[in-house]
Design an enzyme around this catalytic site. Structure first.
Site, PDB file in Angstrom:
ATOM      1  N   SER A   8       0.801  -1.222   0.000  1.00 55.51           N
ATOM      2  CA  SER A   8       0.000   0.000   0.000  1.00 55.51           C
ATOM      3  C   SER A   8       0.833   1.271   0.000  1.00 55.51           C
ATOM      4  O   SER A   8       1.869   1.373   0.643  1.00 55.51           O
ATOM      5  CB  SER A   8      -0.893   0.018   1.231  1.00 55.51           C
ATOM      6  OG  SER A   8      -1.430   1.308   1.394  1.00 55.51           O
ATOM      7  N   LEU A  67     -11.409   3.941  -4.821  1.00 54.79           N
ATOM      8  CA  LEU A  67     -12.555   3.522  -4.016  1.00 54.79           C
ATOM      9  C   LEU A  67     -13.583   4.647  -3.999  1.00 54.79           C
ATOM     10  O   LEU A  67     -14.788   4.416  -4.109  1.00 54.79           O
ATOM     11  CB  LEU A  67     -12.101   3.187  -2.600  1.00 54.79           C
ATOM     12  CG  LEU A  67     -11.070   2.068  -2.476  1.00 54.79           C
ATOM     13  CD1 LEU A  67     -10.758   1.784  -1.003  1.00 54.79           C
ATOM     14  CD2 LEU A  67     -11.572   0.796  -3.131  1.00 54.79           C
ATOM     15  N   ARG A 120       1.944   8.928  -7.580  1.00 54.04           N
ATOM     16  CA  ARG A 120       2.448   7.630  -8.002  1.00 54.04           C
ATOM     17  C   ARG A 120       3.287   7.680  -9.266  1.00 54.04           C
ATOM     18  O   ARG A 120       4.334   7.040  -9.350  1.00 54.04           O
ATOM     19  CB  ARG A 120       1.264   6.683  -8.223  1.00 54.04           C
ATOM     20  CG  ARG A 120       0.587   6.367  -6.926  1.00 54.04           C
ATOM     21  CD  ARG A 120      -0.667   5.569  -7.112  1.00 54.04           C
ATOM     22  NE  ARG A 120      -1.175   5.201  -5.786  1.00 54.04           N
ATOM     23  CZ  ARG A 120      -2.314   4.550  -5.586  1.00 54.04           C
ATOM     24  NH1 ARG A 120      -3.058   4.208  -6.606  1.00 54.04           N
ATOM     25  NH2 ARG A 120      -2.694   4.248  -4.371  1.00 54.04           N
TER      26      ARG A 120
END
Lengths: 249, 665, 211
Positions: free
Chosen positions: B284, B469, B337
């Site tokens: 994660s 999400l 990222r």
């Protein structure tokens, strides 16, 4: 490492099924399922039918993988699903037997694949909070004690793989059912309908053909998420209370 | 084709509220008659099916899994963002909106992202009401942590299993509707074609994976929530079954695929260990809250580590290059990222990689352990704690925060990350591209909707952590239940759709023919081997860094591979049985087309933005260089069999955010 | 199961304490008085009916559950493991059946003769009152090595049954708590060991005394 694999082959639910033997060369860094991939590649190369087994996320969370390895669901390593079990836990020259989950309520579909819809049916019987989208109040309106939320989480960590049923000599689904009842019942939002929930989920569990709990504790030992049988005791308690409190004659 | 995004008029902050208040509605008596097919039951699909069922529609939900609970949303670890500002650290809807647009490198739609930020707050409320066991503070209130690309703490989490808990919440809501009869669930059914009647999406062809039966299912409209296509790379953090087939079948029926080249490469995954590897495991992003990324400065240290003569702990502090902290002091280890992944690639390309393959960097928790240990010693009143005691206390804190991730790392690698720095490397994780949808989440095919990772809408060229999400649940719980009415309100006079309509029969025949063709090849190579080769081509030529020549070469290679596939693949078994190899073959066949489209898009986009990095377009410092003048558009592609894909552009307008070079320095 | 089980457990304790009278070196006076009291006290008579009922119910329920569980499991695993369960917990039905057989043997030997075959029991006079000399009967039986052997096996089986059964009853009744369950578990283990030693001790001592 060289291994002998004894894999359960069964064409469909009606077939009798039997073990088939394979020799396989594996690396200790492989996961168990990657070793099975290698086996299947070999079978396909020989134009034979590969071994059907269930798998998806391969990181221990989707609950799809389901193999009984040398008599133990998910194999010898505690707190680990088959997909996260690595071959370094076996020795060169080992014979490894691989069987499907065994329980009447989980009929075999093919080889190592079983039908676990019974778990869905148990959840449908009451494993939810009856709240429609849009009806919620602010997330922080009800404080929940940290340890209480954490306990609920421990139960909610269930991945629905069915190892508890597979491990249980009685094929009982108590741990699965109890974990959901505990998760919801320990949270104030789920508390409200707990009596009804425990009655209908337990009834559904029995109707689906799972066995009765005899407290052998095998489920707890084999659960890849290490869910405690204290949840089962809690369910028993709540069930008795709900039965006594129920208006139903 | 003119692409109409149907973004409502008015002030950005008012658009959604006003639109929602004036949208067309379907009356309850009509809802009871109207059928909706939802394909995919992950976060977006399950939440949509449940909510539409609650509203009174007749819903049919499909998943290829044995249960909706297995969807890959379950594997999301870190958390879900919401602009709650519970931490009082200056968060707001606008800030979440801004961070997301900026994080996406200015390639997303302002209006969509703002709506996402608005409803993010409702999602948390809804999930709490469903008894999702979020992490809490001692006072009983919800806890937050930080994720990459932002400077506030707005991520809600449930240990390292947030996706699981949210999916179970949605699954349970869906189960409730199934038990009430408002949703009919079709497990182990895979959508293999979309059926259109008079141009509108009216149903699907699905294969019953247990019996192999080809089934025809009709409805007034079809909602796809079938996830992303990261598995085109073979090795990715996606689940083995994740695939593009449902979306790609829609593309073959005329839906447009938008921005297919935007692929997210996640910086913290466990490195590849061998040829047999079937998938990669994510660690994660939350680990970057406390872990420090570094490589050895000296080549001799690198060699010593690769040969096993030294390990990470043996390298002196001064000989370490904490390259993220050095290059991006403002965000440090918490850069987005794409930035973190490229930096890792650069470090490895320069020869600093720390495992035998040279493709790994360290993620080190030693200083976090020490920091937490000291603070814990202080709060426990231990004076002059020994370094061993501090370490012990610190490890306990780290365990409480990331215990399950550390355990997972140890299971896979056999190394103890409390004692030794983790080794990580970037891996394909998420695809920002997807079916083109308008503000209503409707594709260019009327009556066909796409939600969650399946659509392209909210993340631009790069997604921020903990936003997948959020988007999945936003689309399912709070957007589609309203916007679907815009289409369905015009359908209240449409009688039940007949699944024996010639369009259905035709599509079913086509599907059967396709399956027979696959089984009939009877070649010599396994499906898996083709998939692996496709993945290698994609990673090599359309991975973390791309260039014109490589893309051209890659495209040719994929076309050849596709030909080879249809000429030499071997699929065992028959069509009328449970046949996992056939399922895989059908999926790989579609990946072989999707891969080409990704390359075409990457080739066409002559700029670097977010997850799309063209080596020709970078600054002197190696940072991505966007070209807003020419490429400030959504590239929506129509697929033409045996021909060149056709590009349709949707220009992006930025009225509320100034376009800037993204800087995290 | 749990309720009858716990009731039977409480009976075992009383039974053992009473039987310890056998070991009192008074030629059986205390034991014979105890037997007389147990045979004639109306309350004890009532409790004993409840006891027989409990044993039957416990056994019948056990048998039903055993068969329904067997069918719920269906096909068994080819490879058996003992890694996730204790021997006792896996074999409760087998142990229970053995115990039931033992109970029949035990009842047939003592209770049946005392009640329905009084001629086989000699009489003894204590303080001028005549009593059945149950003590004599016990000593005679426990001089037979076969009977003593059967008793030792029976008692060991009982001990194993209790090893799992004691804590299992609490679990079924919903009593499981991180603080108290370890106490219940160790109490259960100590109890089953004590019961085994206690009941095994009596025939063994009598046998060796009379050898």
């Amino acid at each position: 490492m060289k291994l002998k694999l004894k894999v359960w082959r069964q064409k469909n639910a009606k077939d009798k099924g039997q073990f088939e033997l394979f020799d396989i060369e594996a690396s200790e860094h492989m996961s168990f399922l990657e070793m099975m991939d290698v086996l299947n590649e070999q079978l396909i190369e020989k134009k034979k039918e590969p071994v059907a087994f269930e798998h998806d996320c391969r990181e221990g969370i989707c609950g799809a993988c389901s193999m009984v390895i040398n008599g133990q669901p998910h194999g010898p390593q505690q707190g680990t699903t088959t997909c996260q079990l690595h071959m370094r836990h076996f020795k060169d020259g080992d014979t490894i037997a691989v069987e499907p989950w065994r329980a009447k309520a989980f009929p075999i579909i093919k080889d190592l694949v079983v039908d676990r819809s019974a778990f869905d049916h148990i959840i449908q019987a009451g494993g939810f909070v009856s709240v429609n989208t849009g009806q919620a109040q602010d997330g922080n309106a009800i404080p929940i004690e940290k340890t209480q939320a954490s306990k609920a989480f421990d139960a909610a960590a269930c991945i629905g793989c069915g190892a508890c049923v597979a491990a249980c000599p009685n094929a009982s689904a108590m741990l699965f059912t109890a974990a959901k009842i505990a998760h919801l019942g320990l949270m104030p939002q789920g508390k409200i309908e707990e009596n009804q929930r425990v009655l209908s989920m337990v009834k559904k569990m029995d109707d689906e053909g799972f066995g009765k709990c005899s407290n052998t504790g095998a489920c707890e030992v084999e659960c890849p998420k290490e869910i405690s049988i204290a949840n089962i005791a809690r369910m028993n308690r709540k069930y008795m209370a709900a039965t006594l409190a129920s208006d139903k004659k | 084709m003119k692409l109409d995004s149907k973004i409502p008029k008015g002030e950005l902050a008012e658009k959604w509220t006003k639109y929602r208040g004036t949208m067309n509605l379907v009356a309850p008596n009509n809802k009871r008659r109207i059928e909706i097919i939802v394909v995919g039951t992950g976060l977006a699909g399950a939440s949509a099916a449940a909510t539409l069922g609650e509203l009174g529609y007749k819903v049919k939900a499909f998943t290829f899994h044995d249960s909706p609970r297995r969807a890959h949303s379950i594997a999301a670890q870190g958390g879900i963002n919401a602009a709650k500002n519970y931490q009082n650290d200056g968060d707001s809807v606008y800030r979440l909106f801004y961070d997301t647009v900026k994080g996406g490198d200015y390639r997303s739609r302002e209006a969509n992202v703002h709506r996402l930020a608005e409803v993010s707050r409702n999602i948390i409320d809804q999930c709490v009401a469903q008894a999702v066991p979020f992490a809490r503070e001692y006072g009983g209130l919800l806890a937050n942590r930080s994720f990459g690309g932002v400077q506030v703490s707005r991520t809600f989490y449930a240990r390292g299993q947030t996706g699981q808990q949210l999916l179970l919440g949605a699954y349970q809501a869906l189960s409730r509707q199934i038990s009430r009869g408002s949703v009919t669930m079709y497990n182990r059914h895979e959508m293999l074609d979309l059926v259109k009647i008079d141009g509108k999406a009216r149903g699907i062809i699905a294969r019953n994976l247990l019996t192999g039966e080809i089934e025809k299912h009709a409805a007034h409209c079809v909602v796809l929530a079938t996830g992303g296509y990261g598995n085109v790379f073979y090795l990715s953090t996606n689940a083995m079954g994740s695939n593009v087939t449902a979306a790609w079948r829609a593309v073959s029926k005329g839906a447009l695929m938008a921005n297919p080249c935007y692929t997210q490469i996640h910086p913290t995954c466990i490195p590849v260990s061998g040829e047999y590897q079937s998938k990669l495991t994510l660690m994660s992003e939350s680990l970057r809250n406390d872990g420090r990324v570094w490589v050895p400065k000296k080549k001799e240290d690198v060699m010593a580590i690769r040969e096993g003569r030294k390990n990470g702990n043996d390298i002196a502090e001064d000989d370490r290059d904490y390259y993220l902290e050095r290059r991006y002091p403002a965000f440090g280890n918490l850069v987005p990222r794409d930035v973190a992944s490229r930096a890792a690639k650069t470090a490895c390309d320069e020869g600093h990689g720390v495992n035998s393959t040279g493709l790994a960097v360290f993620l080190d928790f030693a200083s976090a352990i020490e920091r937490y240990g000291k603070s814990e010693a202080h709060s426990q009143g231990i004076e002059n704690a020994s370094s061993a005691k501090i370490k012990e206390l610190g490890e306990a804190v780290v365990e409480a925060k990331y215990g399950n991730l550390f355990e997972m790392y140890e299971k896979i690698t056999g190394e103890n990350p409390y004692k030794m720095p983790m080794k990580i490397y970037p891996a394909v994780h998420y695809t920002m591209g997807g079916l083109w949808v308008d503000y209503n989440l409707e594709t260019n095919v009327p009556g066909l909707f796409a939600l969650g990772e399946c659509n392209f809408s909210d993340h631009g060229a790069n997604r921020l952590g903990a936003s997948a999400l959020m988007q999945g649940l936003a689309d399912g719980y709070f957007v589609i239940p309203y916007t679907i009415g815009q289409f369905l309100s015009k359908e209240i006079r449409t009688p039940q759709i007949d699944h024996n309509d010639p369009a259905f029969n035709h599509a079913a025949k086509e599907t059967e023919a396709r399956i027979d063709k696959l089984l009939g090849v009877k070649g010599n190579q396994s499906v898996e081997s083709f998939h692996r080769r496709l993945g290698k081509i994609m990673w090599e030529y359309c991975g973390m860094a791309r260039n014109k020549e490589g893309l051209e070469k890659g495209r040719k290679m994929i076309q050849d591979l596709r030909k080879e596939f249809w000429g030499d693949v071997f699929v065992p078994g028959t069509s009328k049985e449970f046949n996992p190899e056939l399922e895989k073959a059908l999926r790989v066949a579609d990946f072989l087309e999707m891969g080409e489209l990704m390359i075409v898009d990457a080739h066409d986009r002559n700029e670097s933005c977010g997850g799309h990095f063209r080596t020709e377009y970078r600054s002197a410092e190696g940072e991505a260089e966007r070209n807003d003048e020419d490429y400030k558009y959504v590239a929506a592609w129509a697929w033409i069999n045996d021909g060149d894909p056709v590009l349709h552009k949707e220009e992006l307008e930025f009225n509320n955010i100034e376009l800037k070079t993204r800087s995290y320095k | 199961m749990s309720l009858t089980g716990l009731f039977l457990i409480s009976f075992l304790l009383i039974h053992l304490l009473g039987n310890l009278a056998l070991l009192k070196p008074d030629g059986g006076v205390a034991f014979n008085l105890y037997t007389e009291f147990m045979s004639n006290n109306p309350l004890i008579q009532l409790v004993s009916k409840l006891l027989y009922f409990s044993i039957l119910l416990h056994a019948i329920q056990g048998i039903i559950i055993y068969f329904s569980n067997r069918s719920a499991k269906g096909q068994r695993y080819a490879v058996k493991t003992s890694k996730n369960t204790s021997f006792a917990s896996r074999n409760m039905a087998l142990l229970g059946t053995l115990i039931l057989a033992f109970i029949f043997l035990h009842m047939g030997d003592f209770w049946y003769n005392l009640k329905f075959n009084p001629e086989s029991i000699p009489m003894v006079t204590i303080d001028g009152v005549q009593y059945k000399d149950a003590y004599h009967k016990v000593v005679t039986s426990f001089s037979n090595p076969l009977i003593v052997g059967a008793y030792l096996i029976g008692v060991l089986t009982l001990g194993l049954h209790l090893w799992h059964g004691f804590q299992s009853a609490f679990q079924t009744l919903g009593l499981n708590h991180s603080k108290y369950t370890p106490i219940i578990q160790s109490t259960g283990r100590i109890f089953s060991v004590l019961i085994t030693i206690g009941f095994a001790m009596i025939p063994a001592i009598i046998f060796f005394k009379n050898m």
